[in-house]
Design a protein around this motif. Sequence first.
Motif, mmCIF file in Angstrom:
data_model
loop_
_atom_site.group_PDB
_atom_site.id
_atom_site.type_symbol
_atom_site.label_atom_id
_atom_site.label_comp_id
_atom_site.label_asym_id
_atom_site.label_seq_id
_atom_site.Cartn_x
_atom_site.Cartn_y
_atom_site.Cartn_z
ATOM 1 N N ASP A 208 0.836 -1.203 0.000
ATOM 2 C CA ASP A 208 0.000 0.000 0.000
ATOM 3 C C ASP A 208 0.875 1.258 0.000
ATOM 4 O O ASP A 208 0.567 2.237 -0.698
ATOM 5 C CB ASP A 208 -0.940 -0.013 1.210
ATOM 6 N N ALA A 209 1.977 1.227 0.767
ATOM 7 C CA ALA A 209 2.904 2.373 0.770
ATOM 8 C C ALA A 209 3.571 2.529 -0.601
ATOM 9 O O ALA A 209 3.801 3.650 -1.079
ATOM 10 C CB ALA A 209 3.965 2.182 1.856
ATOM 11 N N TYR A 210 3.865 1.403 -1.218
ATOM 12 C CA TYR A 210 4.498 1.386 -2.543
ATOM 13 C C TYR A 210 3.576 2.038 -3.575
ATOM 14 O O TYR A 210 4.011 2.862 -4.397
ATOM 15 C CB TYR A 210 4.797 -0.071 -2.888
ATOM 16 N N VAL A 211 2.283 1.689 -3.518
ATOM 17 C CA VAL A 211 1.309 2.288 -4.442
ATOM 18 C C VAL A 211 1.280 3.808 -4.262
ATOM 19 O O VAL A 211 1.245 4.567 -5.237
ATOM 20 C CB VAL A 211 -0.090 1.660 -4.234
ATOM 21 N N GLN A 212 1.337 4.264 -3.013
ATOM 22 C CA GLN A 212 1.342 5.711 -2.783
ATOM 23 C C GLN A 212 2.614 6.351 -3.350
ATOM 24 O O GLN A 212 2.590 7.484 -3.821
ATOM 25 C CB GLN A 212 1.236 6.017 -1.279
ATOM 26 N N ALA A 213 3.729 5.610 -3.337
ATOM 27 C CA ALA A 213 5.007 6.180 -3.785
ATOM 28 C C ALA A 213 5.169 6.150 -5.300
ATOM 29 O O ALA A 213 5.786 7.047 -5.878
ATOM 30 C CB ALA A 213 6.171 5.426 -3.131
ATOM 31 N N CYS A 215 2.615 5.239 -7.836
ATOM 32 C CA CYS A 215 1.444 5.281 -8.721
ATOM 33 C C CYS A 215 0.924 6.716 -8.843
ATOM 34 O O CYS A 215 1.318 7.563 -8.071
ATOM 35 C CB CYS A 215 0.367 4.329 -8.184
ATOM 36 N N THR A 235 -7.843 -0.382 -1.684
ATOM 37 C CA THR A 235 -7.382 0.699 -0.807
ATOM 38 C C THR A 235 -7.143 1.983 -1.594
ATOM 39 O O THR A 235 -7.346 3.080 -1.068
ATOM 40 C CB THR A 235 -6.078 0.271 -0.089
ATOM 41 N N ALA A 236 -6.696 1.856 -2.843
ATOM 42 C CA ALA A 236 -6.358 3.044 -3.640
ATOM 43 C C ALA A 236 -6.854 2.869 -5.073
ATOM 44 O O ALA A 236 -6.062 2.827 -6.016
ATOM 45 C CB ALA A 236 -4.849 3.285 -3.614
ATOM 46 N N LYS A 239 -5.490 5.140 -7.698
ATOM 47 C CA LYS A 239 -4.072 5.045 -8.059
ATOM 48 C C LYS A 239 -3.780 3.877 -8.994
ATOM 49 O O LYS A 239 -2.810 3.915 -9.748
ATOM 50 C CB LYS A 239 -3.220 4.858 -6.793
#
Lengths: 342, 342
Positions: A208-213, A215, A235-236, A239
């Motif tokens: 999930d943190a990776y997707v925020q970073a 995407c 969750t995203a 993204k």
Amino acid sequence: MPRLRIAAALAAVLAMPAFAQEPLQVREIGSLHVGGRVATIEGLPEREITFSPGSPPLRMNPNGDFQVEQMYAQYVKLANPRARYPLLLWHGGGLTGVTWETTPDGRPGWQMAFLRAGHDVWVSDAVERGRSGWARFPEVLAGEPVFRTMGEGWGLFRLGEQAGWNRDPARRVAYPDSRFPLAHWDQFMKQGVPRWVTTDRQIQAAYDAYVQAACPCVVMVHSQGGNFGFTAALTAPDKVKALIAIEPSGAPPQAAEAARLKDVPHLVVWGDHVAENAFWARIRQNIDRWQGQIRAAGGTADTLDLPAEGIRGNSHMLMMDTNSDEIAGRIQAWMAAKGLMR
Amino acid sequence: MPRLRIAAALAAVLAMPAFAQEPLQVREIGSLHVGGRVATIEGLPEREITFSPGSPPLRMNPNGDFQVEQMYAQYVKLANPRARYPLLLWHGGGLTGVTWETTPDGRPGWQMAFLRAGHDVWVSDAVERGRSGWARFPEVLAGEPVFRTMGEGWGLFRLGEQAGWNRDPARRVAYPDSRFPLAHWDQFMKQGVPRWVTTDRQIQAAYDAYVQAACPCVVMVHSQGGNFGFTAALTAPDKVKALIAIEPSGAPPQAAEAARLKDVPHLVVWGDHVAENAFWARIRQNIDRWQGQIRAAGGTADTLDLPAEGIRGNSHMLMMDTNSDEIAGRIQAWMAAKGLMR
């Protein structure tokens, strides 16, 4: 169930620039770690350790603060990507990002195929696998790691019946139509890493943190990565612009949630010998139900069922099978059809 | 002791194409595993395990044959390398090939710097680290792994005195001239992985196999990689065309052996605060003796002592320090001077 039409897909494969042999124009290669936390360990005794021949001994205190549960990702960014979004490749259980980098017989992997097709490609290692590192257990990671035997994958990855496994390569029996590069099975086993079965929560948090970073992006998952990918999209959903699941081994338990992914186009890809394998037949039922919920909500959840397209013998590791380039081409055609290329 | 002259080195840095911003022309990106063996484990009990939510439980027999002690390497091959040989980057203890891929503050690592300078670059993970995987212990790997605390490296990697470490980032005291990106220390700690101190023989065997697979080449080692690099060169002096050792932490115990490396040009690079650190001062004595034997035999064993060149404050992790590009440029100038470029 919607399927890609053969003629259209083949035309797209033949027309695509994916496997051209001109040099890639690369802007940057690099990597990063995302997520994780600091864990504190106390009360363990000190030890004296010599780290390498010729170096003086050091006194080691194993207590202290540790960075744990972070996740590694490497990116290759093109000078002029033709894809609208970076493509993130998430591996399956007991493996690392190497899944996407090479085939056991040394052909270029899907990392290279999708770079050639014009995507910025990101390849990660799940928490406690590969370059993500792992932490002291049971103090930080609960339970103990699982090590995959050389024989376990023979049936699980559907190269043949499990009974066809033999430690002697000359006596191993595969499906007659197997597309896996069978002579290189032992080489494939070198790609394996230990894994925990207690770390889904930590792995998911890092994804999930990776997707925020990284995407907005397109996420391609394999096997154990499937559940992490579906959940990350829930969750995203803003993204994750599309989700391509290669033989996903699970989906979130509440299939009705899938309706929330109606704006995230899905493609699920299956190899051969699924129906005759009780373990995989049951998994496919779960995934079919998941996809059905997306379609019922008005979304796109396509299936590329290779045997139904007349392509027989693909294993669970179809990105390593001898026709891996052809399958990449069909997935690329789907991405193009979904408007994911410029 | 021979040193690069400042004027010549600076001229080379300014003239070199290493850090130009044109796209890299990349022929292929891929990876492989080399070395290793099959280990057999017997007599452990069976267990039932659920691998991911939604997937049915599997009965696991932990006994069997396992691939162990293999080593991972990734390569980036240029369409038209200007270097005569591929450049192999070998990391230090408790770390992986990530050492070369990025800096903790997100600048491009030396992998990218030397690709831009015209080298095919190979980045590996030592046995039982990163994507090389690790094996059951103590059955296969003797002893137990060591986990590096967040504080241990503060003194060991010479960011400051060990007493300057504090778990509170605001209270950490570094050398006033430190070039390490101090605010990103915790990010650097995410790159760490567990390591054994009993596996030198297995690591060396895999490096030796790697040299046979990937060379002739130039080998660049860091820290714990130093001893492995010197030993690999002794084993295959015809394959290792030059050896660049970044703060090597050890050399083979028989320094007289170094004479056999008289046809393998060596460059050893040191950062700052070595003499005032008893651990590193002692290591440097060993390495100086090693280099002296090479020179006594008529070979080349140069030293790039950065403080002696007026460049102060570099840590043990100088490929991550704020002046990492400048140091790469000086190393590149040495390679050019030694005829290693076309």
